[in-house]
Design a protein around this motif. Structure first.
Motif, PDB file in Angstrom:
ATOM      1  N   VAL A  53      -4.643   0.421  12.913  1.00 13.94           N
ATOM      2  CA  VAL A  53      -4.862  -0.457  14.065  1.00 13.94           C
ATOM      3  C   VAL A  53      -6.328  -0.867  14.156  1.00 13.94           C
ATOM      4  O   VAL A  53      -6.651  -2.036  14.447  1.00 13.94           O
ATOM      5  CB  VAL A  53      -4.408   0.247  15.358  1.00 13.94           C
ATOM      6  CG1 VAL A  53      -4.900  -0.504  16.588  1.00 13.94           C
ATOM      7  CG2 VAL A  53      -2.881   0.356  15.379  1.00 13.94           C
ATOM      8  N   ASP A  54      -7.243   0.069  13.917  1.00  8.78           N
ATOM      9  CA  ASP A  54      -8.665  -0.274  13.932  1.00  8.78           C
ATOM     10  C   ASP A  54      -8.987  -1.313  12.859  1.00  8.78           C
ATOM     11  O   ASP A  54      -9.783  -2.246  13.079  1.00  8.78           O
ATOM     12  CB  ASP A  54      -9.523   0.970  13.712  1.00  8.78           C
ATOM     13  CG  ASP A  54      -9.537   1.896  14.913  1.00  8.78           C
ATOM     14  OD1 ASP A  54      -9.185   1.435  16.023  1.00  8.78           O
ATOM     15  OD2 ASP A  54      -9.876   3.082  14.748  1.00  8.78           O
ATOM     16  N   ALA A  55      -8.361  -1.160  11.699  1.00  8.98           N
ATOM     17  CA  ALA A  55      -8.577  -2.140  10.634  1.00  8.98           C
ATOM     18  C   ALA A  55      -7.984  -3.496  11.009  1.00  8.98           C
ATOM     19  O   ALA A  55      -8.551  -4.553  10.676  1.00  8.98           O
ATOM     20  CB  ALA A  55      -7.951  -1.627   9.334  1.00  8.98           C
ATOM     21  N   ALA A  56      -6.856  -3.482  11.698  1.00  6.35           N
ATOM     22  CA  ALA A  56      -6.260  -4.738  12.150  1.00  6.35           C
ATOM     23  C   ALA A  56      -7.166  -5.432  13.156  1.00  6.35           C
ATOM     24  O   ALA A  56      -7.301  -6.665  13.148  1.00  6.35           O
ATOM     25  CB  ALA A  56      -4.892  -4.471  12.761  1.00  6.35           C
ATOM     26  N   ALA A  57      -7.794  -4.644  14.050  1.00  2.00           N
ATOM     27  CA  ALA A  57      -8.734  -5.226  15.013  1.00  2.00           C
ATOM     28  C   ALA A  57      -9.943  -5.816  14.301  1.00  2.00           C
ATOM     29  O   ALA A  57     -10.473  -6.859  14.705  1.00  2.00           O
ATOM     30  CB  ALA A  57      -9.171  -4.157  16.003  1.00  2.00           C
ATOM     31  N   LEU A  58     -10.375  -5.141  13.227  1.00  8.16           N
ATOM     32  CA  LEU A  58     -11.482  -5.677  12.440  1.00  8.16           C
ATOM     33  C   LEU A  58     -11.083  -6.988  11.771  1.00  8.16           C
ATOM     34  O   LEU A  58     -11.876  -7.943  11.726  1.00  8.16           O
ATOM     35  CB  LEU A  58     -11.890  -4.642  11.379  1.00  8.16           C
ATOM     36  CG  LEU A  58     -13.060  -5.025  10.471  1.00  8.16           C
ATOM     37  CD1 LEU A  58     -14.341  -5.209  11.291  1.00  8.16           C
ATOM     38  CD2 LEU A  58     -13.269  -3.950   9.398  1.00  8.16           C
ATOM     39  N   ALA A  59      -9.859  -7.032  11.269  1.00  4.72           N
ATOM     40  CA  ALA A  59      -9.380  -8.257  10.630  1.00  4.72           C
ATOM     41  C   ALA A  59      -9.287  -9.396  11.630  1.00  4.72           C
ATOM     42  O   ALA A  59      -9.528 -10.564  11.285  1.00  4.72           O
ATOM     43  CB  ALA A  59      -8.020  -8.009   9.979  1.00  4.72           C
ATOM     44  N   ALA A  60      -8.932  -9.051  12.880  1.00  9.34           N
ATOM     45  CA  ALA A  60      -8.799 -10.102  13.900  1.00  9.34           C
ATOM     46  C   ALA A  60     -10.133 -10.801  14.166  1.00  9.34           C
ATOM     47  O   ALA A  60     -10.144 -11.994  14.518  1.00  9.34           O
ATOM     48  CB  ALA A  60      -8.275  -9.491  15.202  1.00  9.34           C
ATOM     49  N   GLY A  61     -11.244 -10.098  13.991  1.00 10.62           N
ATOM     50  CA  GLY A  61     -12.564 -10.700  14.230  1.00 10.62           C
ATOM     51  C   GLY A  61     -13.251 -11.169  12.973  1.00 10.62           C
ATOM     52  O   GLY A  61     -14.445 -11.505  13.017  1.00 10.62           O
ATOM     53  N   SER A  62     -12.535 -11.167  11.853  1.00 12.22           N
ATOM     54  CA  SER A  62     -13.125 -11.567  10.583  1.00 12.22           C
ATOM     55  C   SER A  62     -12.834 -13.036  10.285  1.00 12.22           C
ATOM     56  O   SER A  62     -11.919 -13.634  10.878  1.00 12.22           O
ATOM     57  CB  SER A  62     -12.564 -10.696   9.454  1.00 12.22           C
ATOM     58  OG  SER A  62     -12.857  -9.338   9.676  1.00 12.22           O
ATOM     59  N   PRO A  63     -13.597 -13.634   9.366  1.00 11.48           N
ATOM     60  CA  PRO A  63     -13.313 -15.022   8.966  1.00 11.48           C
ATOM     61  C   PRO A  63     -11.893 -15.168   8.442  1.00 11.48           C
ATOM     62  O   PRO A  63     -11.327 -14.233   7.863  1.00 11.48           O
ATOM     63  CB  PRO A  63     -14.355 -15.274   7.866  1.00 11.48           C
ATOM     64  CG  PRO A  63     -15.461 -14.304   8.149  1.00 11.48           C
ATOM     65  CD  PRO A  63     -14.784 -13.089   8.700  1.00 11.48           C
ATOM     66  N   ALA A  64     -11.341 -16.330   8.637  1.00 12.19           N
ATOM     67  CA  ALA A  64      -9.951 -16.571   8.250  1.00 12.19           C
ATOM     68  C   ALA A  64      -9.705 -16.308   6.775  1.00 12.19           C
ATOM     69  O   ALA A  64      -8.631 -15.811   6.388  1.00 12.19           O
ATOM     70  CB  ALA A  64      -9.561 -18.004   8.603  1.00 12.19           C
ATOM     71  N   ALA A  65     -10.683 -16.573   5.923  1.00 10.29           N
ATOM     72  CA  ALA A  65     -10.496 -16.406   4.484  1.00 10.29           C
ATOM     73  C   ALA A  65     -10.317 -14.931   4.103  1.00 10.29           C
ATOM     74  O   ALA A  65      -9.693 -14.628   3.074  1.00 10.29           O
ATOM     75  CB  ALA A  65     -11.696 -16.991   3.732  1.00 10.29           C
ATOM     76  N   ALA A  66     -10.839 -14.032   4.917  1.00 14.53           N
ATOM     77  CA  ALA A  66     -10.766 -12.607   4.579  1.00 14.53           C
ATOM     78  C   ALA A  66      -9.590 -11.911   5.255  1.00 14.53           C
ATOM     79  O   ALA A  66      -9.273 -10.760   4.917  1.00 14.53           O
ATOM     80  CB  ALA A  66     -12.064 -11.912   4.967  1.00 14.53           C
ATOM     81  N   ARG A  67      -8.924 -12.559   6.169  1.00 10.54           N
ATOM     82  CA  ARG A  67      -7.900 -11.873   6.961  1.00 10.54           C
ATOM     83  C   ARG A  67      -6.693 -11.456   6.135  1.00 10.54           C
ATOM     84  O   ARG A  67      -6.123 -10.383   6.350  1.00 10.54           O
ATOM     85  CB  ARG A  67      -7.452 -12.779   8.112  1.00 10.54           C
ATOM     86  CG  ARG A  67      -8.512 -12.958   9.186  1.00 10.54           C
ATOM     87  CD  ARG A  67      -8.078 -13.947  10.248  1.00 10.54           C
ATOM     88  NE  ARG A  67      -9.172 -14.220  11.186  1.00 10.54           N
ATOM     89  CZ  ARG A  67      -9.144 -15.174  12.113  1.00 10.54           C
ATOM     90  NH1 ARG A  67      -8.050 -15.958  12.210  1.00 10.54           N
ATOM     91  NH2 ARG A  67     -10.174 -15.371  12.896  1.00 10.54           N
ATOM     92  N   THR A  68      -6.302 -12.277   5.189  1.00  9.02           N
ATOM     93  CA  THR A  68      -5.117 -11.949   4.393  1.00  9.02           C
ATOM     94  C   THR A  68      -5.313 -10.658   3.613  1.00  9.02           C
ATOM     95  O   THR A  68      -4.447  -9.765   3.599  1.00  9.02           O
ATOM     96  CB  THR A  68      -4.779 -13.090   3.429  1.00  9.02           C
ATOM     97  OG1 THR A  68      -4.514 -14.280   4.181  1.00  9.02           O
ATOM     98  CG2 THR A  68      -3.557 -12.745   2.594  1.00  9.02           C
ATOM     99  N   ASP A  69      -6.480 -10.554   2.949  1.00  8.22           N
ATOM    100  CA  ASP A  69      -6.761  -9.340   2.170  1.00  8.22           C
ATOM    101  C   ASP A  69      -6.904  -8.117   3.090  1.00  8.22           C
ATOM    102  O   ASP A  69      -6.426  -7.027   2.760  1.00  8.22           O
ATOM    103  CB  ASP A  69      -8.040  -9.529   1.353  1.00  8.22           C
ATOM    104  CG  ASP A  69      -7.860 -10.536   0.223  1.00  8.22           C
ATOM    105  OD1 ASP A  69      -6.694 -10.771  -0.184  1.00  8.22           O
ATOM    106  OD2 ASP A  69      -8.868 -11.086  -0.245  1.00  8.22           O
ATOM    107  N   LEU A  70      -7.570  -8.303   4.212  1.00 11.17           N
ATOM    108  CA  LEU A  70      -7.732  -7.195   5.149  1.00 11.17           C
ATOM    109  C   LEU A  70      -6.392  -6.720   5.693  1.00 11.17           C
ATOM    110  O   LEU A  70      -6.138  -5.516   5.796  1.00 11.17           O
ATOM    111  CB  LEU A  70      -8.657  -7.613   6.299  1.00 11.17           C
ATOM    112  CG  LEU A  70     -10.146  -7.723   5.961  1.00 11.17           C
ATOM    113  CD1 LEU A  70     -10.917  -8.292   7.154  1.00 11.17           C
ATOM    114  CD2 LEU A  70     -10.708  -6.355   5.573  1.00 11.17           C
ATOM    115  N   MET A  71      -5.530  -7.635   6.020  1.00  6.35           N
ATOM    116  CA  MET A  71      -4.223  -7.257   6.556  1.00  6.35           C
ATOM    117  C   MET A  71      -3.340  -6.599   5.496  1.00  6.35           C
ATOM    118  O   MET A  71      -2.468  -5.783   5.815  1.00  6.35           O
ATOM    119  CB  MET A  71      -3.518  -8.468   7.146  1.00  6.35           C
ATOM    120  CG  MET A  71      -4.111  -8.938   8.477  1.00  6.35           C
ATOM    121  SD  MET A  71      -4.139  -7.625   9.741  1.00  6.35           S
ATOM    122  CE  MET A  71      -2.392  -7.284   9.949  1.00  6.35           C
TER     123      MET A  71
END
Length: 226
Positions: free
Chosen positions: A151-169
């Protein structure tokens, strides 16, 4: 002629007992010894058969530990059920967002984090129990903590640039899968200790498809196996 006086009685030797009298006296002595031996043997047997105070105390402690463990198993099973009700929607939400290649919005991610803090806190101060119960509790605790990291990583992904969200998720999804797999192992242990404690099968598994290699319920009816 005057009558001669006899010898004093204490100087007269006692008459020699006849053979039959000797046999009767000997038999009486043997019987008396046998009776005494029987009484002593019976007393010793009774004393040996009775548990000592130490043995009684050990038995009392074991009975108290058994009652305590059963109560802990019942309470832990209830905690697991309540935790599952709150955890399962979060894991499903992560699975849905990751499959769609998106991150949760900030508000949703913060709500998840708040819930996970509450779920983690309830495992912060576990009571001391039997090894089997401690293993089940430790497994549930580890699963919840892993889900909190996801969940913490998902919250980090939510505030990240759109280009990085797919890999983070994708990483969030893997972490959530590990959490669900760990939970399934703990759920199997929880099921077994309930059966051993006479509570019957208690299936507190997570109904999610994201956990690769997760253990599944054994198929026994709920509450059976008492």
């Amino acid at each position: 002629m005057s009558r001669r006086t006899g010898r004093p009685s204490y100087l007269v030797p006692p008459p020699t007992p006849r053979p039959r009298q000797r046999r009767i006296a000997l038999a009486g002595g043997v019987v008396a010894l046998m009776l005494v031996a029987g009484l002593v043997g019976g007393w010793i047997g009774h004393a040996v058969s009775q548990p000592s105070q130490f043995d009684q105390r050990v038995a009392e402690i074991r009975q108290a530990d058994a009652r305590r463990d059963v109560q802990q198993i019942i309470e832990l099973t209830e905690v697991a059920r309540k935790t599952r009700e709150q955890l399962l929607p979060i894991l499903r939400g992560i699975e849905s967002d990751a499959a769609a290649g998106r991150a949760p919005d900030g508000t949703r991610a913060r709500q998840w984090q708040q819930t996970m803090r509450q779920l983690t806190e309830q495992f912060a101060h576990p009571p001391s129990g039997s090894t089997a119960t401690n293993v089940a509790r430790g497994g549930l605790k580890s699963a919840v903590e892993q889900a909190a990291v996801a969940v913490d990583a998902a919250a980090l992904a939510a505030g990240s640039p759109a280009a990085a969200r797919t890999d983070l998720m994708a990483l969030v999804r893997r972490q959530a899968s590990l959490a669900a797999t760990t939970w399934s192992v703990a759920a199997a242990q929880l099921d077994q200790i309930n059966v051993d404690a006479g509570q019957g099968h208690q299936h507190v598994y997570l109904e999610t498809d994201q956990a690769e290699g997760a253990l599944a319920p054994d198929g026994a009816p709920e509450g059976s196996g008492r």
